[in-house]
Design a protein around this motif. Structure first.
Motif, PDB file in Angstrom:
ATOM      1  N   LEU A 107       0.833  -1.205   0.000  1.00  0.00           N
ATOM      2  CA  LEU A 107       0.000   0.000   0.000  1.00  0.00           C
ATOM      3  C   LEU A 107       0.867   1.255   0.000  1.00  0.00           C
ATOM      4  O   LEU A 107       0.617   2.206  -0.758  1.00  0.00           O
ATOM      5  N   CYS A 108       1.904   1.273   0.843  1.00  0.00           N
ATOM      6  CA  CYS A 108       2.767   2.458   0.931  1.00  0.00           C
ATOM      7  C   CYS A 108       3.566   2.678  -0.357  1.00  0.00           C
ATOM      8  O   CYS A 108       3.768   3.820  -0.779  1.00  0.00           O
ATOM      9  N   GLN A 109       4.018   1.595  -0.995  1.00  0.00           N
ATOM     10  CA  GLN A 109       4.763   1.744  -2.249  1.00  0.00           C
ATOM     11  C   GLN A 109       3.859   2.306  -3.341  1.00  0.00           C
ATOM     12  O   GLN A 109       4.285   3.144  -4.137  1.00  0.00           O
ATOM     13  N   ASN A 110       2.584   1.866  -3.374  1.00  0.00           N
ATOM     14  CA  ASN A 110       1.634   2.385  -4.370  1.00  0.00           C
ATOM     15  C   ASN A 110       1.341   3.857  -4.159  1.00  0.00           C
ATOM     16  O   ASN A 110       0.912   4.549  -5.076  1.00  0.00           O
ATOM     17  N   ARG A 111       1.529   4.346  -2.929  1.00  0.00           N
ATOM     18  CA  ARG A 111       1.297   5.772  -2.622  1.00  0.00           C
ATOM     19  C   ARG A 111       2.595   6.580  -2.666  1.00  0.00           C
ATOM     20  O   ARG A 111       2.724   7.592  -2.013  1.00  0.00           O
ATOM     21  N   ARG A 112       3.576   6.099  -3.420  1.00  0.00           N
ATOM     22  CA  ARG A 112       4.854   6.798  -3.617  1.00  0.00           C
ATOM     23  C   ARG A 112       5.631   6.948  -2.318  1.00  0.00           C
ATOM     24  O   ARG A 112       6.271   7.963  -2.055  1.00  0.00           O
ATOM     25  N   GLY A 113       5.544   5.935  -1.462  1.00  0.00           N
ATOM     26  CA  GLY A 113       6.223   5.986  -0.173  1.00  0.00           C
ATOM     27  C   GLY A 113       7.664   5.513  -0.244  1.00  0.00           C
ATOM     28  O   GLY A 113       8.044   4.744  -1.130  1.00  0.00           O
ATOM     29  N   THR A 114       8.487   5.964   0.712  1.00  0.00           N
ATOM     30  CA  THR A 114       9.884   5.535   0.835  1.00  0.00           C
ATOM     31  C   THR A 114      10.072   4.941   2.222  1.00  0.00           C
ATOM     32  O   THR A 114       9.812   5.609   3.231  1.00  0.00           O
ATOM     33  N   LEU A 115      10.519   3.694   2.290  1.00  0.00           N
ATOM     34  CA  LEU A 115      10.689   3.001   3.572  1.00  0.00           C
ATOM     35  C   LEU A 115      11.848   3.607   4.355  1.00  0.00           C
ATOM     36  O   LEU A 115      12.953   3.761   3.848  1.00  0.00           O
ATOM     37  N   LEU A 116      11.580   3.965   5.624  1.00  0.00           N
ATOM     38  CA  LEU A 116      12.613   4.526   6.497  1.00  0.00           C
ATOM     39  C   LEU A 116      13.197   3.480   7.436  1.00  0.00           C
ATOM     40  O   LEU A 116      14.357   3.540   7.803  1.00  0.00           O
ATOM     41  N   GLY A 117      12.366   2.534   7.850  1.00  0.00           N
ATOM     42  CA  GLY A 117      12.851   1.523   8.776  1.00  0.00           C
ATOM     43  C   GLY A 117      11.716   0.718   9.366  1.00  0.00           C
ATOM     44  O   GLY A 117      10.537   1.031   9.182  1.00  0.00           O
ATOM     45  N   MET A 118      12.087  -0.341  10.077  1.00  0.00           N
ATOM     46  CA  MET A 118      11.082  -1.236  10.652  1.00  0.00           C
ATOM     47  C   MET A 118      11.640  -1.821  11.945  1.00  0.00           C
ATOM     48  O   MET A 118      12.796  -2.248  11.983  1.00  0.00           O
ATOM     49  N   ASP A 119      10.837  -1.785  13.023  1.00  0.00           N
ATOM     50  CA  ASP A 119      11.272  -2.336  14.310  1.00  0.00           C
ATOM     51  C   ASP A 119      10.193  -3.254  14.862  1.00  0.00           C
ATOM     52  O   ASP A 119       8.996  -2.964  14.731  1.00  0.00           O
ATOM     53  N   TYR A 120      10.615  -4.335  15.497  1.00  0.00           N
ATOM     54  CA  TYR A 120       9.675  -5.256  16.141  1.00  0.00           C
ATOM     55  C   TYR A 120       9.517  -4.848  17.600  1.00  0.00           C
ATOM     56  O   TYR A 120      10.490  -4.856  18.366  1.00  0.00           O
ATOM     57  N   LEU A 121       8.296  -4.464  17.989  1.00  0.00           N
ATOM     58  CA  LEU A 121       8.028  -4.102  19.384  1.00  0.00           C
ATOM     59  C   LEU A 121       7.939  -5.359  20.246  1.00  0.00           C
ATOM     60  O   LEU A 121       8.238  -5.339  21.425  1.00  0.00           O
ATOM     61  N   SER A 122       7.450  -6.440  19.654  1.00  0.00           N
ATOM     62  CA  SER A 122       7.388  -7.744  20.323  1.00  0.00           C
ATOM     63  C   SER A 122       7.394  -8.800  19.220  1.00  0.00           C
ATOM     64  O   SER A 122       7.587  -8.477  18.043  1.00  0.00           O
ATOM     65  N   GLU A 123       7.168 -10.050  19.581  1.00  0.00           N
ATOM     66  CA  GLU A 123       7.219 -11.129  18.589  1.00  0.00           C
ATOM     67  C   GLU A 123       6.151 -10.962  17.500  1.00  0.00           C
ATOM     68  O   GLU A 123       6.355 -11.362  16.355  1.00  0.00           O
ATOM     69  N   ASP A 124       5.014 -10.389  17.876  1.00  0.00           N
ATOM     70  CA  ASP A 124       3.913 -10.339  16.904  1.00  0.00           C
ATOM     71  C   ASP A 124       3.461  -8.926  16.550  1.00  0.00           C
ATOM     72  O   ASP A 124       2.441  -8.746  15.903  1.00  0.00           O
ATOM     73  N   ARG A 125       4.226  -7.886  16.973  1.00  0.00           N
ATOM     74  CA  ARG A 125       3.853  -6.508  16.621  1.00  0.00           C
ATOM     75  C   ARG A 125       5.057  -5.780  16.038  1.00  0.00           C
ATOM     76  O   ARG A 125       6.168  -5.888  16.561  1.00  0.00           O
ATOM     77  N   VAL A 126       4.799  -5.024  14.966  1.00  0.00           N
ATOM     78  CA  VAL A 126       5.880  -4.357  14.258  1.00  0.00           C
ATOM     79  C   VAL A 126       5.544  -2.883  14.051  1.00  0.00           C
ATOM     80  O   VAL A 126       4.376  -2.518  13.918  1.00  0.00           O
ATOM     81  N   GLU A 127       6.581  -2.045  14.047  1.00  0.00           N
ATOM     82  CA  GLU A 127       6.434  -0.616  13.740  1.00  0.00           C
ATOM     83  C   GLU A 127       7.140  -0.352  12.423  1.00  0.00           C
ATOM     84  O   GLU A 127       8.334  -0.611  12.285  1.00  0.00           O
ATOM     85  N   ILE A 128       6.385   0.138  11.434  1.00  0.00           N
ATOM     86  CA  ILE A 128       6.941   0.431  10.102  1.00  0.00           C
ATOM     87  C   ILE A 128       6.908   1.943   9.895  1.00  0.00           C
ATOM     88  O   ILE A 128       5.878   2.576  10.120  1.00  0.00           O
ATOM     89  N   ARG A 129       8.021   2.504   9.437  1.00  0.00           N
ATOM     90  CA  ARG A 129       8.112   3.955   9.221  1.00  0.00           C
ATOM     91  C   ARG A 129       8.341   4.250   7.743  1.00  0.00           C
ATOM     92  O   ARG A 129       9.230   3.663   7.122  1.00  0.00           O
ATOM     93  N   TYR A 130       7.538   5.151   7.207  1.00  0.00           N
ATOM     94  CA  TYR A 130       7.615   5.540   5.790  1.00  0.00           C
ATOM     95  C   TYR A 130       7.607   7.051   5.652  1.00  0.00           C
ATOM     96  O   TYR A 130       7.027   7.756   6.484  1.00  0.00           O
ATOM     97  N   THR A 131       8.252   7.542   4.593  1.00  0.00           N
ATOM     98  CA  THR A 131       8.044   8.933   4.159  1.00  0.00           C
ATOM     99  C   THR A 131       7.025   8.885   3.030  1.00  0.00           C
ATOM    100  O   THR A 131       7.223   8.165   2.045  1.00  0.00           O
ATOM    101  N   LEU A 132       5.936   9.625   3.195  1.00  0.00           N
ATOM    102  CA  LEU A 132       4.843   9.594   2.215  1.00  0.00           C
ATOM    103  C   LEU A 132       4.423  11.015   1.850  1.00  0.00           C
ATOM    104  O   LEU A 132       4.446  11.908   2.708  1.00  0.00           O
ATOM    105  N   PRO A 133       4.019  11.251   0.592  1.00  0.00           N
ATOM    106  CA  PRO A 133       3.440  12.564   0.255  1.00  0.00           C
ATOM    107  C   PRO A 133       2.128  12.759   1.005  1.00  0.00           C
ATOM    108  O   PRO A 133       1.296  11.840   1.065  1.00  0.00           O
TER     109      PRO A 133
END
Length: 648
Positions: free
Chosen positions: A465-491
């Motif tokens: 979804l983020c790539q289709n919206r012209r997004g740029t991936l900044l990074g990704m961190d796992y808060l726990s085994e089953d939860r993740v935080e994804i950071r994008y730069t988006l218009p």
């Protein structure tokens, strides 16, 4: 014959039994002797607010605190008591922060036995109302960070936590909804403890629904949140953190006193404007307005001066005495920058002055609202209004229609662009009609840093979804085994319309989103104009990415073909980028049957009549103008706002 009259004196506040003792789990331990405002020792005052993600139980927790402290009688109690506006109650969200004064005598800890004054502020959770939250935090020394024990830490939880840290507030971590079958208090207490920097055992467990653990929370607030610091004998300085317009009493100003004392009937001065007024009434919210003699250091309350001019009470201004007042103003607030702009026009042009007055009064209550007059060839006189997001736009529009009885058209929302021409001239574009003609060197659009929190199984869908919206991936961190935080730069233009809806759809409702502006970037943007019979209609113009321009043009001309009634002549509907037409539909002409009375006879008679009609149509086409009905504007603009969501 005389009559006996029985006189019954009402019980004094010291002996009156709070109605919340009648039933329910929220029962105050001792009768409370509430200190009078302006006589309260600052050491007994605690100013705090409740912050959390959307729907984690802030307003319900505030309800239990109101019951437990006995300031609202049981017969007057209702769910979400502090949500005063109809629109808040209907949508089930908090839009305006509400401050309330609560008396509380701790049952344990250092303050045990003495009655403290808790000034509590219930804040909104939606990202569009972050400015409300930031103003509330500036009026406090501590905050209750609330997390749903079934859903865990969400994006807005993090955003509000960082805001609290920037303000150097004491943070009280709390897990709510521990009574739910899906609650996982141990797991999320560990997550919250790692985030705040405490032990999992220090995270309080409460149920705002049943009242379980709320007493311990109030005791913790008294114990951990520091008392306000100020100079009692100094000239008064009070910060305006909110205002509201009352049609009977004028402007009601909500303040936090930092230094000195403000008293009734004093002459006060607004330090930014220099305007002076007499204090007709001063008091606190408990939770209804309660008049008092004055407000002292650290207290939160309201002022009424009888002023009707809404521009004289600016949020962030400092109030002091007229005589021997303070010379240095308080820090104030950063002015919020609008993220989205939309044109608001009255359906009836004669309502323009009413719309201006209504926006003036709403701006007093909503400091994030900005507007300026504008005109449209199609829609007449109106205002270009800046909002913090689409929900903010929707709420303001609905409030204008409900509270002021206005019928409005809102143009399609757009963000602010910066256009640099080849000759070096720079333009700031808040409206597509302002997009310059000629040779353009660069177009810059605003970008945001978006944070998405979701279960790990949805990483692929979110990234797509983020790539289709012209997004740029900044990074990704796992808060726990089953939860993740994804950071994008988006218009910003790609996310303000339907990104959140798409995100919820692709993650079955489990993802949460927060974003903050981070600057701008260059992009291939073009202005798409809609031409009716060769004339541009400015209300339908839009700025889109070059790759999406064709789809936008095709969609809009097809919609206009359905909505505009047929004329006596053929009407071309075109979408164009500059002078190049990219899409076209034709509204066929209404044709009168001129041969109706010709029964038989020479064919040349019929041809003559048809030729005559053809000449008339040609002449009409040259001088005719297309009248677009108001309903077509409303339908196209609203469908572009909602119907375009799934296709954009």
């Amino acid at each position: 014959m005389g009559r006996w009259r029985l006189r019954i004196d009402p019980p004094s506040p010291e002996t009156r039994r709070p109605a919340s003792q009648e039933s329910g789990p929220c029962v105050p331990a001792t009768p409370l002797n509430v200190p009078e405002p302006s006589r309260t020792d600052p050491a007994l005052i605690r100013n705090f607010c409740i912050i959390a993600h959307i729907d984690h139980g802030k307003s319900t927790l505030a309800d239990r605190m109101l019951q437990l402290t006995g300031v609202v009688e049981q017969r007057q109690m209702r769910a979400q008591y502090l949500d005063r506006m109809d629109i808040e109650r209907e949508r089930g969200i908090t839009i305006k922060s509400q401050a309330v004064r609560l008396p509380w005598a701790p049952t344990e800890g250092p303050g045990q036995g003495s009655t403290h004054i808790l000034n509590m502020i219930d804040t909104p959770g939606h990202v569009d109302f972050t400015y409300e939250v930031s103003r509330s935090l500036a009026a406090c020394e501590g905050t209750v960070l609330l997390v749903d024990a079934a859903q865990g830490i969400e994006a807005q939880t993090l955003a509000n936590l960082y805001l609290a840290m920037e303000n150097d507030l004491t943070i009280v971590p709390v897990l709510n909804k521990i009574d739910l079958p899906a609650a996982q208090p141990e797991k999320f207490a560990e997550e919250l403890a790692n985030l705040v920097g405490c032990e999992p055992g220090d995270v309080l467990r409460v149920s705002a629904k049943t009242g379980l653990g709320v007493e311990a929370l109030l005791d913790r607030v008294v114990r951990d949140v520091p008392a306000p610091v100020g100079v009692k004998d100094a000239p008064a300085r009070a910060m305006i953190f909110d205002s509201v317009y009352d049609s009977y009493r004028g402007v009601v100003t909500y303040v936090r006193v930092v230094d000195g004392t403000l008293g009734k009937r004093e002459r006060i001065r607004m330090m930014s404007t220099g305007a002076t007024h007499e204090l007709l009434e001063i008091g606190t919210n408990s939770p209804e307005m309660l008049s008092a003699d004055g407000l002292g250091v650290g207290e939160v309350g309201y002022l009424i001066t009888g002023v009707k001019d809404v521009r004289q009470s600016k949020v962030g201004d400092t109030i002091t005495q007229q005589n021997k007042g303070a010379t240095e103003a308080l820090g104030g607030y950063k002015d919020p920058k609008p993220m989205v702009f939309s044109g608001l026009y009255p359906l009836d042009g004669s309502d323009y002055p009413e719309l201006r007055d209504a926006l003036d009064k709403l701006q007093l209550n909503d400091a994030a609202l900005v507007y300026e007059p504008e005109t449209s060839a199609a829609l007449g006189f109106g205002f270009r209004v800046g909002f913090l997001g689409l929900l903010h736009l929707d709420v303001i529009r609905e409030r204008l229609e409900r509270e002021f009885g206005l019928d409005l058209i809102a143009t399609a929302p757009n963000v602010v662009y910066r256009v640099i021409m080849e000759d070096g001239v720079e333009h700031t574009v808040t409206n597509p009609s302002e997009f310059p003609e000629g040779k353009i060197a660069e177009v810059y659009e605003p970008v945001v840093r978006a944070t998405v929190l979701a279960p790990t199984e949805f990483i692929g869908s979110i990234m797509e979804l983020c790539q289709n919206r012209r997004g740029t991936l900044l990074g990704m961190d796992y808060l726990s085994e089953d939860r993740v935080e994804i950071r994008y730069t988006l218009p910003l233009a790609e996310i303000v319309f339907d990104f959140f809806d798409q995100l919820k759809s692709k993650t079955r409702g489990y993802a949460s989103l927060d974003y903050e502006p981070t600057g701008e970037q260059s992009a291939h943007l073009v202005k798409v104009d809609i031409l009716l019979h060769g004339d541009k209609v400015d209300a339908f113009s839009a700025i889109t990415h070059r790759d999406q321009a064709y789809a936008y043009g095709v969609r809009l001309v097809a919609k206009l073909k359905e909505l505009i009634p047929r004329q006596a002549f053929e009407v071309p509907v075109q979408a164009a980028i500059g002078s190049r037409v990219i899409a076209r539909e034709t509204i066929r002409a209404i044709r009168k049957d001129v041969l109706a009375k010709c029964y038989g006879g020479d064919i040349s008679r019929k041809r003559k009549l048809l030729e005559k009609q053809k000449e008339g149509k040609k002449r009409m086409k040259m001088v005719g103008s297309v009248e677009v009905p108001q309903e077509a504007f409303i339908a196209v603009l609203s469908s572009d706002e909602s119907g375009g969501k799934t296709k954009k």
